[in-house]
Enzyme design. Sequence first.
Site, short mmCIF file in Angstrom:
data_model
loop_
_atom_site.label_atom_id
_atom_site.label_comp_id
_atom_site.label_asym_id
_atom_site.label_seq_id
_atom_site.Cartn_x
_atom_site.Cartn_y
_atom_site.Cartn_z
N ARG A 163 0.84 -1.20 0.00
CA ARG A 163 0.00 0.00 0.00
C ARG A 163 0.88 1.25 0.00
O ARG A 163 1.92 1.28 0.68
CB ARG A 163 -0.90 0.03 1.25
CG ARG A 163 -2.08 -0.92 1.21
CD ARG A 163 -3.14 -0.43 0.23
NE ARG A 163 -4.32 -1.29 0.17
CZ ARG A 163 -4.53 -2.23 -0.76
NH1 ARG A 163 -3.64 -2.47 -1.70
NH2 ARG A 163 -5.65 -2.92 -0.75
N HIS B 242 -0.31 0.12 -10.07
CA HIS B 242 -1.06 -0.77 -9.15
C HIS B 242 -1.53 -2.02 -9.91
O HIS B 242 -2.73 -2.33 -9.96
CB HIS B 242 -2.24 -0.04 -8.51
CG HIS B 242 -2.71 -0.72 -7.25
ND1 HIS B 242 -3.16 -0.04 -6.14
CD2 HIS B 242 -2.77 -2.04 -6.91
CE1 HIS B 242 -3.49 -0.90 -5.19
NE2 HIS B 242 -3.26 -2.14 -5.65
#
Length: 319
Positions: free
Chosen positions: A234, A282
């Site tokens: 993250r 991502h």
Amino acid sequence: MALLLCGAWPLDRPEGRAEQQRWLQALRQALPGEDWVLHAPEGAAQAAAIEVAVVANPPPGSLQGLPRLALIQSLWAGVDRLVQDLTLPPGVPVCRMVDPAMNEAMVQTALWATLALHRGFFQCQQQQRTALWRQPPQLRAAEWQVLVLGQGELGGRVGRSLAGLGYAVAGWSRRSRQHEGVTGLHGEEGLARGLATADTVINLLPLTDETRGFFDAARLARFKQGAGFINLARGAHVDEQALLAALDAGRIGHAVLDVFQQEPLPAPHPFWSHSQVTVLPHTAAQTDPRTAAEVVAANVRALRSGAALRHRVERSQGY
Ligand code: NAP
């Protein structure tokens, strides 16, 4: 009884509606004959019919007022945003996604990034821009130390796979874990030992109150000089200004970043053009609706038969 499918898909846009439909189709195939509710339940009768909420970061408050809700099943592996919703009904089990296709993809990304760091391939890419012909040193895998932070579903697999290729792998976790070929580390002392010697550090921690901002200036200063950093977990784990400073100072030799404080990464962000940074959008490991829907179906069947639910989140721990 009905199932609620609720996500943060932008339903006012064709791509948002298409994504929701892609999931619905896969879920209908895995759970034939079920009734699905795709919007906020209309009226008390519809709300009372909802037994399971299948969610993808639903807007906060979406799961209130569902008196028979017995399972919240996330379509995503990371549940950091979901469990932060203070309106989430207490006592209802939350399960996260552990998708075989996603596990496989994460291992591939971690292997590629580790290999490229170990063999100097990112450096070769830079050299190509100036037609520079220079061979990087070739170390054996056993001479390359990798520290994997987080030894759960993803970190555990990544550690074992790298160990299988001959890398010297250590894995850090909250509790003591034993994975084949991986030296288990825990506690601050274990972390300090691991960071001081790792040539590559891979972050696969969950985002919790304890791990937010984990890679701050003080922790980055404990990396081995010139180490590679791979963040696949993250963006909020990393103080981005501190990382830029550590890259500029040469403390971190190269960073492979898949996740960011702000996504999509804004165009003016210095990571885009930094010669020691590789940016991924991502994409390290995406959930595949075809395999993930089977995982949802197995938990819905477990709920109904009274069997144990799989991949239950410890809400108090945040993962
Ligand atoms: P997981 O199965 O929940 O494993 C978490 C691991 O982290 C466990 O080993 C746990 O220790 C350890 N941990 C948690 N808090 C810790 C702490 N304070 N100190 C030390 N260790 C701690 O998680 P996962 O499924 O492997 O997912 C890992 C990360 O990948 C998550 O951040 C997720 O959001 C991210 N992710 C990214 C992508 C992508 O495409 N980039 C895709 C999927 C997932 P214990 O073993 O002791 O519990």
